[in-house]
Scaffold this motif. Structure first.
Motif, PDB file in Angstrom:
ATOM      1  N   UNK A  63      -8.751  22.015  11.021  1.00 27.01           N
ATOM      2  CA  UNK A  63      -8.305  23.033  11.707  1.00 27.01           C
ATOM      3  C   UNK A  63      -8.487  22.819  13.191  1.00 27.01           C
ATOM      4  N   UNK A  64      -7.764  22.165  14.000  1.00 31.53           N
ATOM      5  CA  UNK A  64      -7.831  21.782  15.377  1.00 31.53           C
ATOM      6  C   UNK A  64      -7.846  23.125  16.259  1.00 31.53           C
ATOM      7  N   UNK A  65      -6.850  23.883  15.982  1.00 30.57           N
ATOM      8  CA  UNK A  65      -6.898  25.319  16.787  1.00 30.57           C
ATOM      9  C   UNK A  65      -6.966  26.303  16.022  1.00 30.57           C
ATOM     10  N   UNK A  66      -8.029  27.437  16.289  1.00 35.97           N
ATOM     11  CA  UNK A  66      -8.418  28.380  15.533  1.00 35.97           C
ATOM     12  C   UNK A  66      -7.023  29.447  15.277  1.00 35.97           C
ATOM     13  N   UNK A  67      -6.845  29.786  14.044  1.00 39.95           N
ATOM     14  CA  UNK A  67      -5.773  30.816  13.997  1.00 39.95           C
ATOM     15  C   UNK A  67      -6.493  32.239  14.342  1.00 39.95           C
ATOM     16  N   UNK A  68      -5.435  33.255  14.616  1.00 39.31           N
ATOM     17  CA  UNK A  68      -5.983  34.470  15.022  1.00 39.31           C
ATOM     18  C   UNK A  68      -6.644  35.383  13.777  1.00 39.31           C
ATOM     19  N   UNK A  69      -6.011  34.859  12.654  1.00 39.55           N
ATOM     20  CA  UNK A  69      -6.480  35.404  11.469  1.00 39.55           C
ATOM     21  C   UNK A  69      -6.706  34.416  10.275  1.00 39.55           C
ATOM     22  N   UNK A  70      -7.644  34.520   9.652  1.00 40.81           N
ATOM     23  CA  UNK A  70      -8.060  33.680   8.493  1.00 40.81           C
ATOM     24  C   UNK A  70      -8.128  34.664   7.208  1.00 40.81           C
ATOM     25  N   UNK A  71      -7.008  34.273   6.317  1.00 42.46           N
ATOM     26  CA  UNK A  71      -6.989  34.939   4.967  1.00 42.46           C
ATOM     27  C   UNK A  71      -7.900  34.048   3.799  1.00 42.46           C
ATOM     28  N   UNK A  72      -8.774  34.277   3.317  1.00 39.50           N
ATOM     29  CA  UNK A  72      -9.704  33.230   2.800  1.00 39.50           C
ATOM     30  C   UNK A  72      -9.859  33.693   1.198  1.00 39.50           C
ATOM     31  N   UNK A  87     -22.294  29.725   9.230  1.00 39.66           N
ATOM     32  CA  UNK A  87     -22.912  28.578  10.204  1.00 39.66           C
ATOM     33  C   UNK A  87     -22.319  28.478  11.184  1.00 39.66           C
ATOM     34  N   UNK A  88     -21.067  29.002  11.554  1.00 40.93           N
ATOM     35  CA  UNK A  88     -20.190  29.113  12.803  1.00 40.93           C
ATOM     36  C   UNK A  88     -20.586  30.324  13.474  1.00 40.93           C
ATOM     37  N   UNK A  89     -20.564  29.779  14.889  1.00 35.34           N
ATOM     38  CA  UNK A  89     -20.741  31.029  15.704  1.00 35.34           C
ATOM     39  C   UNK A  89     -19.597  32.000  15.875  1.00 35.34           C
ATOM     40  N   UNK A  90     -19.680  33.082  16.201  1.00 33.44           N
ATOM     41  CA  UNK A  90     -18.575  34.254  16.449  1.00 33.44           C
ATOM     42  C   UNK A  90     -17.458  33.647  17.088  1.00 33.44           C
ATOM     43  N   UNK A  91     -17.658  32.693  18.043  1.00 35.12           N
ATOM     44  CA  UNK A  91     -16.624  32.182  18.932  1.00 35.12           C
ATOM     45  C   UNK A  91     -15.832  31.131  18.203  1.00 35.12           C
ATOM     46  N   UNK A  92     -16.550  30.607  17.187  1.00 31.36           N
ATOM     47  CA  UNK A  92     -15.931  29.415  16.433  1.00 31.36           C
ATOM     48  C   UNK A  92     -15.273  29.695  15.122  1.00 31.36           C
ATOM     49  N   UNK A  93     -15.098  31.091  14.921  1.00 35.03           N
ATOM     50  CA  UNK A  93     -14.267  31.591  13.787  1.00 35.03           C
ATOM     51  C   UNK A  93     -13.136  32.635  14.207  1.00 35.03           C
ATOM     52  N   UNK A  94     -12.273  32.832  13.422  1.00 31.29           N
ATOM     53  CA  UNK A  94     -11.419  34.073  13.776  1.00 31.29           C
ATOM     54  C   UNK A  94     -11.551  35.291  13.093  1.00 31.29           C
ATOM     55  N   UNK A  95     -10.850  36.316  13.167  1.00 28.67           N
ATOM     56  CA  UNK A  95     -10.912  37.504  12.299  1.00 28.67           C
ATOM     57  C   UNK A  95     -10.540  37.021  10.984  1.00 28.67           C
TER      58      UNK A  95
END
Length: 411
Positions: A63-72, A87-95
């Motif tokens: 994923x090149x551009x982070x979404x605003x929300x990830x439903x996983x 392992x990702x920092x808070x800035x490297x993951x969406x809600x």
């Protein structure tokens, strides 16, 4: 995992941002298709999918551009999948909203560590997921049109350290001395005491505000707040009410904090000594986290453990954490340098022991500042307020000589 699909009666959130992006990800193809079916019923959002079918486990892989929300949608290898997000920092993951059919407590703990705003377990109605997404969209829209003030959270390293006293009096001084609009929130849902520190009794409380959070504006919000003569506003639990953190929707609390932060100059939250989805969300939203401890080995052990959780499990940056040693005695064998070395974190502030003044304050419901403005304990509370407000909220005392020199120099 079988879902009960809701009928397409879901109302779209007002003022929808048509650029709001939602990524649906998971290894289960059937589950992913069901997510698409459910989420696509919400109008005005941009949906993309990521079917995990290779050897990797990261739902954000490629994923090149982070979404605003990830439903996983969690798969059978949920440990590996959640580990990738952790392992990702808070800035490297969406809600993140996690959908799972496992009841493993470890899965929920890891989801919380990854910053999940909700953890939805099977079986559930699809409307529950739609509602959670809509709330997230409304929050993002609300953030986009308002200036957000800082949130500061206070938490005890060990029970009885004096966190509530320091949080309450620091907030009171910010309101009293600078006339700032300060909101104080008591999130101790079972043994909250802030209203008694200020000799007030709530008619309506925190739970009522949360139930009606989507209908609140500035005026309606203030109807739930207790107003102290200093100008401080307090939101507390009604006496006699008993709740657990699971009774509170993290989404509703998120919206309430956002509303408070856009209508007050400072928001101060007194947290219980309990790590949960609710407290983790509040801590992540905080610009500063104040850890209150005392000068003993047992407090030191618990403080060290709490700092580890804050930094490594919740992802709080070290420069956002303040350590306050309450009831400090400079003659104690355990000195400030020893505490700092053991914690691997500097002690930022101290508050001296003053049993008589504290007892008088609590018993009468009168803030420390109103009992003795010049006492060392009051001045230490002033320092805490000065620190959490960024050094601009509470002015430092200026001596008569300094004022005369300024006058003579024409300053």
């Amino acid at each position: 995992m079988k879902l009960e699909l809701a009928q397409s009666t879901q109302k779209s959130p007002t003022n929808v941002d048509h650029n709001f992006t939602v990524l649906l990800a998971g290894r289960n193809r059937t589950g992913l298709d069901q997510l698409v079916d459910i989420v696509s019923r919400i109008k005005g959002i941009n949906i993309t999918t990521n079917h995990i079918c290779n050897v990797h486990s990261d739902p954000l892989h490629g994923v090149d551009t982070l979404p605003q929300l990830l439903v996983f949608w969690l798969g059978e290898n949920w440990r590996d999948e959640l580990s990738e997000l952790v392992q990702r920092s808070a800035k490297q993951r969406p809600a993140i909203i996690v959908v799972a059919n496992t009841s493993e407590q470890e899965a929920m703990r890891m989801a919380m560590k990854a910053g999940a705003i909700d953890y939805i377990r099977s079986p559930f109605d699809a409307l529950e997921l739609q509602s959670t997404i809509c709330k997230q969209i409304e929050e993002k829209n609300y953030q986009g049109i308002n200036t957000v003030s800082p949130i500061t959270s206070f938490i005890n390293a060990k029970g009885g350290s004096g966190c509530s006293l320091i949080a309450c009096n620091s907030a009171h001084m910010m309101a009293e001395v600078t006339h700032s609009r300060v909101a104080l929130i008591d999130l101790d849902l079972q043994f909250g005491s802030l209203c008694h520190y200020l000799d007030m009794e709530p008619t309506y409380g925190l739970m009522e505000a949360l139930e009606n959070v989507y209908e609140l504006d500035k005026q309606a919000l203030e109807a739930y707040m207790l107003k102290h003569s200093s100008g401080l506003h307090l939101l507390d639990i009604k006496p006699g009410d008993l709740f657990v953190p699971e009774d509170i929707s993290t989404e509703n609390m998120d919206i309430l904090l956002q509303l408070l932060a856009t209508n007050y100059d400072h928001v101060v939250v007194d947290l219980p000594r309990h790590i949960s989805m609710l407290s983790s969300m509040v801590l992540e939203k905080s610009e500063k986290v104040v850890v209150v401890m005392q000068q003993s080995i047992s407090h030191l052990r618990d403080a060290k453990r709490l700092l580890h959780i804050l930094k490594n499990d919740i992802g709080i940056e070290e420069n956002k954490i303040r350590v306050v040693v309450n009831r400090y005695n400079k003659n104690d064998n355990l000195n400030i340098d020893d505490i700092g070395k053991a914690l691997r974190h500097s002690v930022n502030l101290t508050a001296p022991n003053s049993y008589a003044q504290v007892s008088e304050s609590i018993n009468q419901g009168v803030p420390l500042y109103d009992i003795s403005k010049k006492s060392p304990l009051t001045q230490s509370m002033m320092n805490v307020g000065y620190d959490i407000s960024g050094g601009v909220c509470i002015p430092q005392q200026i001596s008569l000589i300094s004022r005369l020199l300024k006058h003579i120099r024409g300053v």
